[in-house]
Design an enzyme around this catalytic site. Structure first.
Site, PDB file in Angstrom:
ATOM      1  CG  HIS A  14      -1.836   1.182   1.275  1.00 20.60           C
ATOM      2  ND1 HIS A  14      -3.182   1.051   1.526  1.00 20.60           N
ATOM      3  CD2 HIS A  14      -1.642   2.507   1.105  1.00 20.60           C
ATOM      4  CE1 HIS A  14      -3.754   2.241   1.506  1.00 20.60           C
ATOM      5  NE2 HIS A  14      -2.827   3.152   1.258  1.00 20.60           N
ATOM      6  CG  HIS A  16      -0.742   7.157  -0.911  1.00 24.17           C
ATOM      7  ND1 HIS A  16      -1.968   7.344  -1.519  1.00 24.17           N
ATOM      8  CD2 HIS A  16      -0.985   6.466   0.225  1.00 24.17           C
ATOM      9  CE1 HIS A  16      -2.910   6.797  -0.762  1.00 24.17           C
ATOM     10  NE2 HIS A  16      -2.346   6.258   0.301  1.00 24.17           N
ATOM     11  CG  LEU A  17       4.868   5.600  -5.789  1.00 15.64           C
ATOM     12  CD1 LEU A  17       5.197   4.774  -7.026  1.00 15.64           C
ATOM     13  CD2 LEU A  17       6.142   5.925  -5.019  1.00 15.64           C
ATOM     14  CE  LYS A 100      -7.939   2.215  -0.730  1.00 12.91           C
ATOM     15  NZ  LYS A 100      -6.722   2.573  -0.067  1.00 12.91           N
ATOM     16  CG  HIS A 137      -9.789   4.418   3.478  1.00 13.02           C
ATOM     17  ND1 HIS A 137      -8.565   5.051   3.603  1.00 13.02           N
ATOM     18  CD2 HIS A 137     -10.538   4.856   4.516  1.00 13.02           C
ATOM     19  CE1 HIS A 137      -8.587   5.826   4.669  1.00 13.02           C
ATOM     20  NE2 HIS A 137      -9.767   5.732   5.238  1.00 13.02           N
ATOM     21  CG  HIS A 175      -4.835   2.052   5.896  1.00  9.93           C
ATOM     22  ND1 HIS A 175      -6.170   2.008   6.167  1.00  9.93           N
ATOM     23  CD2 HIS A 175      -4.722   2.742   4.735  1.00  9.93           C
ATOM     24  CE1 HIS A 175      -6.831   2.631   5.226  1.00  9.93           C
ATOM     25  NE2 HIS A 175      -5.993   3.083   4.340  1.00  9.93           N
ATOM     26  CG  LEU A 220      -7.648  10.355   7.864  1.00  7.97           C
ATOM     27  CD1 LEU A 220      -8.453  11.102   6.815  1.00  7.97           C
ATOM     28  CD2 LEU A 220      -8.473  10.160   9.139  1.00  7.97           C
ATOM     29  CG  ASP A 248      -1.674   4.824   4.024  1.00  7.83           C
ATOM     30  OD1 ASP A 248      -1.694   5.253   2.860  1.00  7.83           O
ATOM     31  OD2 ASP A 248      -2.517   5.131   4.879  1.00  7.83           O
ATOM     32  CG  HIS A 252       0.196  15.205   2.254  1.00 10.09           C
ATOM     33  ND1 HIS A 252      -0.801  15.467   1.336  1.00 10.09           N
ATOM     34  CD2 HIS A 252      -0.167  14.037   2.861  1.00 10.09           C
ATOM     35  CE1 HIS A 252      -1.720  14.524   1.394  1.00 10.09           C
ATOM     36  NE2 HIS A 252      -1.361  13.632   2.305  1.00 10.09           N
ATOM     37  CB  ALA A 264      -4.805  12.377   6.469  1.00  6.43           C
TER      38      ALA A 264
HETATM   39  O1  DOR Z   1      -3.264   9.271   5.848  1.00  9.10           O
HETATM   40  C1  DOR Z   1      -3.631   8.989   4.713  1.00  9.10           C
HETATM   41  N1  DOR Z   1      -3.116   9.615   3.636  1.00  9.10           N
HETATM   42  N2  DOR Z   1      -4.590   8.080   4.560  1.00  9.10           N
HETATM   43  C2  DOR Z   1      -5.125   7.818   3.363  1.00  9.10           C
HETATM   44  O2  DOR Z   1      -6.005   7.003   3.301  1.00  9.10           O
HETATM   45  C3  DOR Z   1      -4.743   8.608   2.184  1.00  9.10           C
HETATM   46  C4  DOR Z   1      -3.405   9.149   2.319  1.00  9.10           C
HETATM   47  C5  DOR Z   1      -3.058  10.197   1.274  1.00  9.10           C
HETATM   48  O3  DOR Z   1      -3.339   9.966   0.101  1.00  9.10           O
HETATM   49  O4  DOR Z   1      -2.492  11.229   1.643  1.00  9.10           O
HETATM   50 ZN    ZN Z   2      -3.354   5.109   1.662  1.00 11.29          ZN
END
Ligand code: DOR
Ligand code: ZN
Length: 347
Positions: A14, A16-17, A100, A137, A175, A220, A248, A252, A264
């Site tokens: 899991h 995020h790129l 997803k 999720h 997660h 989250l 996860d 950011h 988040a």
């Molecule tokens: O904390 C999180 N950030 N939870 C998620 O489900 C999405 C993720 C994000 O894309 O920033």
């Molecule tokens: Zn995620």
């Protein structure tokens, strides 16, 4: 005295790129240690069709430094308009490894997610038929449900009904943050697995809120009480084939986190494997780290394990990790566990 631990090269189930400058900055942080990752489709706009997933995959491979190898395992973002035949074709071609499900409004870029679960029934049935896993999720978004209860309520109101209606559908509860989720997964058959993040093994909700608000610990599902963190540690380190690593890791830029309305996400790609070695050693379960990070995930996804290995080295001096990584969009803070780590991945 140094100690070493050699494992099958791990995967991240899991991740995020993002895209563009952020993708460029964070991809090497994962590709350095991990062979493959399940790539989250919550871009703006989301990755909804097979064609979009193929184009995103090309952008990821183009951003990969020449001296690194890494396989992005693509996913599609489920919407109420998703076409079961497009999903089936993207799976048959080998392009996607999962779909997803975001309940609409649950988290970052989830506005196109699902509100009426009956509208995705045909897609879920097609996925069950062809053996394509659904990643969830696991939080309800109803305004009257307390944010700390949203995962437990999701199990009762969404996940269990989906599992009962479509028992052959292979589902990953992603997660997980509660003992309720770990217990539910254990109570089910092998068609249900769960990922656990690095940070949820380390922080509880006090870390976010006591002594001042810590935006870099906000993610989250939000971290829960200590008893839940301990339940997650027990599940992750148990060796049980149903639990595997999904970081996860969610970058950011700092201004978006350190804000009156902060995003988040914890960014753990850089130091996940040393952090996990620390956690598993604390639990007296170092021998199960390979199962959690390198073996249980491929087993659930019915993929071979990576042929390579990585070696973790424990030194007497604390390991040094960057506090931030640079992207052309701005700085990204690396998850700080709040204690020294003595493990590092050998180059
Ligand atoms: O904390 C999180 N950030 N939870 C998620 O489900 C999405 C993720 C994000 O894309 O920033
Ligand atoms: Zn995620």
């Amino acid at each position: 005295m140094t100690q070493t631990l050699t494992l099958t090269r791990p995967d991240d189930w899991h991740l995020h790129l993002r895209d563009g400058a952020m993708l460029q900055a964070v991809l090497p942080e994962t590709a350095r240690d991990f062979g493959r990752a399940i790539i989250m489709p919550n871009l703006v706009p989301p990755v909804v069709t097979g064609d979009q997933a193929a184009a995103y995959r090309e952008r990821i491979l183009a951003a990969l430094p020449e001296d690194m190898s890494f396989e992005p395992l693509m996913t599609l973002y489920l919407t109420e308009d998703t076409d079961p035949e497009d999903v089936a074709a993207a799976y048959a071609s080998g392009l996607i490894k999962a779909v997803k499900l975001y309940p609409a409004g649950a988290t970052t870029n989830s506005a196109s997610g699902v509100t009426d679960f009956d509208k995705v029934r045909a897609v879920l049935e097609k996925m069950a038929e062809i053996g394509l896993p659904l990643c969830t999720h696991g939080e309800v978004t109803d305004h009257d449900i307390d944010i700390f209860d949203r995962e437990a309520v999701f199990i009762d109101r969404v996940l269990d009904p989906i599992r009962c209606a479509t028992p052959d559908l292979r589902v990953v509860m992603e997660h997980i943050t509660t003992s309720n989720a770990a217990d539910y997964v254990r109570s089910q058959d092998k068609n249900l697995g769960a990922t656990i993040t690095t940070h949820h093994l380390i922080i509880n909700r006090n870390h976010i809120l006591v002594g001042g608000i810590k935006p870099h610990y906000y993610c989250l599902p939000v971290a829960k009480r200590e008893e839940h963190r301990l339940a997650l540690r027990s599940a992750a380190t148990s060796g049980d084939v149903r639990f595997f690593l999904g970081t996860d890791s969610a970058p950011h830029i700092d201004p978006a986190k350190e804000s009156g309305c902060g995003c988040a996400g914890c960014f753990t790609a850089t130091n996940t494997m040393p952090l996990l070695a620390h956690v598993f050693e604390e639990e007296g379960k170092l021998e199960n780290l390979e199962k959690f990070a390198s073996q249980n995930g491929p087993s659930f996804y019915r993929l071979p394990e990576n042929p390579e290995t990585i070696t973790l080295v424990k030194s007497e001096a604390a390991a040094k990790f960057p506090k931030k990584i640079h992207s052309d969009d701005g700085p990204v803070t690396v998850f700080d566990p709040g204690f020294d780590i003595y493990w590092a991945v050998a180059n």
